[in-house]
Design a protein around this motif. Structure first.
Motif, PDB file in Angstrom:
ATOM      1  N   UNK A  28       0.855  -1.181   0.000  1.00  0.00           N
ATOM      2  CA  UNK A  28       0.000   0.000   0.000  1.00  0.00           C
ATOM      3  C   UNK A  28       0.895   1.236   0.000  1.00  0.00           C
ATOM      4  N   UNK A  29       0.311   2.378  -0.282  1.00  0.00           N
ATOM      5  CA  UNK A  29       1.090   3.614  -0.268  1.00  0.00           C
ATOM      6  C   UNK A  29       1.657   3.887   1.124  1.00  0.00           C
ATOM      7  N   UNK A  30       0.838   3.651   2.154  1.00  0.00           N
ATOM      8  CA  UNK A  30       1.304   3.871   3.524  1.00  0.00           C
ATOM      9  C   UNK A  30       2.476   2.961   3.861  1.00  0.00           C
ATOM     10  N   UNK A  31       2.366   1.707   3.476  1.00  0.00           N
ATOM     11  CA  UNK A  31       3.441   0.755   3.769  1.00  0.00           C
ATOM     12  C   UNK A  31       4.680   1.043   2.925  1.00  0.00           C
ATOM     13  N   UNK A  32       4.473   1.557   1.713  1.00  0.00           N
ATOM     14  CA  UNK A  32       5.607   1.946   0.875  1.00  0.00           C
ATOM     15  C   UNK A  32       6.380   3.075   1.537  1.00  0.00           C
ATOM     16  N   UNK A  33       5.670   4.065   2.061  1.00  0.00           N
ATOM     17  CA  UNK A  33       6.320   5.162   2.781  1.00  0.00           C
ATOM     18  C   UNK A  33       7.061   4.628   4.006  1.00  0.00           C
ATOM     19  N   UNK A  34       6.423   3.728   4.744  1.00  0.00           N
ATOM     20  CA  UNK A  34       7.078   3.118   5.909  1.00  0.00           C
ATOM     21  C   UNK A  34       8.355   2.404   5.502  1.00  0.00           C
ATOM     22  N   UNK A  35       8.291   1.651   4.412  1.00  0.00           N
ATOM     23  CA  UNK A  35       9.438   0.883   3.937  1.00  0.00           C
ATOM     24  C   UNK A  35      10.606   1.799   3.562  1.00  0.00           C
ATOM     25  N   UNK A  36      10.354   2.755   2.662  1.00  0.00           N
ATOM     26  CA  UNK A  36      11.430   3.635   2.197  1.00  0.00           C
ATOM     27  C   UNK A  36      11.949   4.536   3.321  1.00  0.00           C
ATOM     28  N   UNK A  37      11.048   5.037   4.154  1.00  0.00           N
ATOM     29  CA  UNK A  37      11.488   5.942   5.219  1.00  0.00           C
ATOM     30  C   UNK A  37      12.344   5.210   6.252  1.00  0.00           C
ATOM     31  N   UNK A  38      12.042   3.947   6.521  1.00  0.00           N
ATOM     32  CA  UNK A  38      12.855   3.201   7.478  1.00  0.00           C
ATOM     33  C   UNK A  38      14.218   2.817   6.910  1.00  0.00           C
ATOM     34  N   UNK A  39      14.288   2.563   5.620  1.00  0.00           N
ATOM     35  CA  UNK A  39      15.603   2.365   4.997  1.00  0.00           C
ATOM     36  C   UNK A  39      16.443   3.629   5.148  1.00  0.00           C
ATOM     37  N   UNK A  40      15.827   4.777   4.853  1.00  0.00           N
ATOM     38  CA  UNK A  40      16.540   6.049   4.954  1.00  0.00           C
ATOM     39  C   UNK A  40      16.947   6.332   6.400  1.00  0.00           C
ATOM     40  N   UNK A  41      16.016   6.166   7.335  1.00  0.00           N
ATOM     41  CA  UNK A  41      16.305   6.462   8.738  1.00  0.00           C
ATOM     42  C   UNK A  41      17.341   5.512   9.324  1.00  0.00           C
ATOM     43  N   UNK A  42      17.358   4.275   8.849  1.00  0.00           N
ATOM     44  CA  UNK A  42      18.371   3.328   9.317  1.00  0.00           C
ATOM     45  C   UNK A  42      19.768   3.812   8.936  1.00  0.00           C
ATOM     46  N   UNK A  43      19.919   4.263   7.687  1.00  0.00           N
ATOM     47  CA  UNK A  43      21.218   4.783   7.265  1.00  0.00           C
ATOM     48  C   UNK A  43      21.561   6.076   8.001  1.00  0.00           C
ATOM     49  N   UNK A  44      20.556   6.904   8.236  1.00  0.00           N
ATOM     50  CA  UNK A  44      20.785   8.146   8.970  1.00  0.00           C
ATOM     51  C   UNK A  44      21.318   7.841  10.378  1.00  0.00           C
ATOM     52  N   UNK A  45      20.750   6.853  11.043  1.00  0.00           N
ATOM     53  CA  UNK A  45      21.218   6.472  12.383  1.00  0.00           C
ATOM     54  C   UNK A  45      22.686   6.072  12.361  1.00  0.00           C
ATOM     55  N   UNK A  46      23.065   5.281  11.365  1.00  0.00           N
ATOM     56  CA  UNK A  46      24.450   4.813  11.295  1.00  0.00           C
ATOM     57  C   UNK A  46      25.412   5.939  10.957  1.00  0.00           C
ATOM     58  N   UNK A  47      24.974   6.867  10.118  1.00  0.00           N
ATOM     59  CA  UNK A  47      25.807   8.032   9.809  1.00  0.00           C
ATOM     60  C   UNK A  47      26.062   8.843  11.076  1.00  0.00           C
ATOM     61  N   UNK A  48      25.045   8.983  11.893  1.00  0.00           N
ATOM     62  CA  UNK A  48      25.174   9.810  13.094  1.00  0.00           C
ATOM     63  C   UNK A  48      25.983   9.130  14.203  1.00  0.00           C
ATOM     64  N   UNK A  49      26.249   7.839  14.058  1.00  0.00           N
ATOM     65  CA  UNK A  49      27.019   7.111  15.071  1.00  0.00           C
ATOM     66  C   UNK A  49      28.523   7.221  14.872  1.00  0.00           C
ATOM     67  N   UNK A  50      28.963   7.673  13.715  1.00  0.00           N
ATOM     68  CA  UNK A  50      30.400   7.658  13.456  1.00  0.00           C
ATOM     69  C   UNK A  50      31.120   8.653  14.354  1.00  0.00           C
ATOM     70  N   UNK A  51      32.376   8.344  14.643  1.00  0.00           N
ATOM     71  CA  UNK A  51      33.170   9.181  15.545  1.00  0.00           C
ATOM     72  C   UNK A  51      34.038  10.185  14.796  1.00  0.00           C
ATOM     73  N   UNK A  52      34.136  10.055  13.475  1.00  0.00           N
ATOM     74  CA  UNK A  52      34.917  10.997  12.677  1.00  0.00           C
ATOM     75  C   UNK A  52      34.140  12.307  12.545  1.00  0.00           C
TER      76      UNK A  52
END
Length: 232
Positions: A28-52
């Motif tokens: 569904x459109x709602x689930x598509x947004x959930x899917x893509x947004x969680x992929x993006x947010x997962x990468x955002x979390x890992x970017x923010x964890x770096x110590x450099x």
């Protein structure tokens, strides 16, 4: 503060706007947004964890401008909106605004998974050399999860077929130029049913905690349950 490196998180399509997000599989459109947004947010979390110490710039499609979550809007100074469908033109625009201001630039595609904060730091460290260097995140499905460079070579990037960006094609092009190429592996970009099935397998492994938090994993689990017929 002047940073030496910058990381860019770039989606391949609208993520938050239900009217423009491309439907993923039979979601569904709602689930598509959930899917893509969680992929993006997962990468955002890992970017923010770096110590450099580095600049972090989050890119979004123009059509997402009024639909991004509140915590992202709070980071407007680090947000960049453009047409994500034309990646080459997007990179050309970003070269004027960003690339030339940093010694090392790392582009992470938001539909990728499996990139830990340690992988990001390793990619940035590989770019820290005087000679022209490129680092590539190779995926198991012959796609690319990230591209890093310490010099933006426009002539090189104009030779790349960004409408059909594959690892083999990208490697063939960059190897024609005089630069060091570093390849990191074990990643995945999720664009079709087989990728979705592989993502399910990878997130079922204990090792996934290195690149996917429990909260994000649970969000994906809800989708795996909702669309379990696709996983057979």
């Amino acid at each position: 503060m002047k940073y030496n490196s910058a990381i860019y998180l770039i989606p391949n399509n609208p993520v938050f706007n239900k009217d423009t997000v491309p439907e993923f599989l039979s979601f569904t459109k709602d689930d598509t947004v959930t899917f893509y947004s969680n992929l993006l947010l997962n990468n955002k979390e890992n970017i923010e964890k770096i110590t450099i110490d580095c600049e972090r710039i989050f890119c979004f499609d123009d059509t997402d401008k009024n639909f991004t979550p509140g915590f992202l809007k709070a980071e407007d100074k680090a947000a960049y909106f453009s047409n994500t469908k034309d990646l080459l033109q997007l990179l050309k625009k970003m070269s004027d605004f960003f690339f030339n201001n940093y010694s090392n630039n790392l582009i992470i595609f938001a539909n990728a998974i499996g990139i830990s904060s340690a992988d990001i730091e390793k990619a940035l460290n590989l770019l820290s050399m005087e000679d022209e260097a490129i680092v590539v995140g190779k995926c198991s499905n012959n796609s690319i999860s990230f591209i890093g460079f310490n010099r933006f070579n426009l002539a090189l990037f104009e030779e790349i077929d960004f409408n059909n960006l594959t690892y083999d094609g990208f490697l063939s092009t960059i190897c024609k130029h005089n630069n060091f190429v570093h390849i990191l592996e074990k990643f995945l970009t999720v664009t079709n049913l087989e990728d979705f099935k592989q993502m399910y397998i990878e997130l079922s492994k204990k090792e996934s905690i290195a690149y996917c938090s429990n909260t994000i994993n649970e969000n994906f689990t809800h989708l795996f349950i909702e669309y379990k017929e696709l996983l057979k």
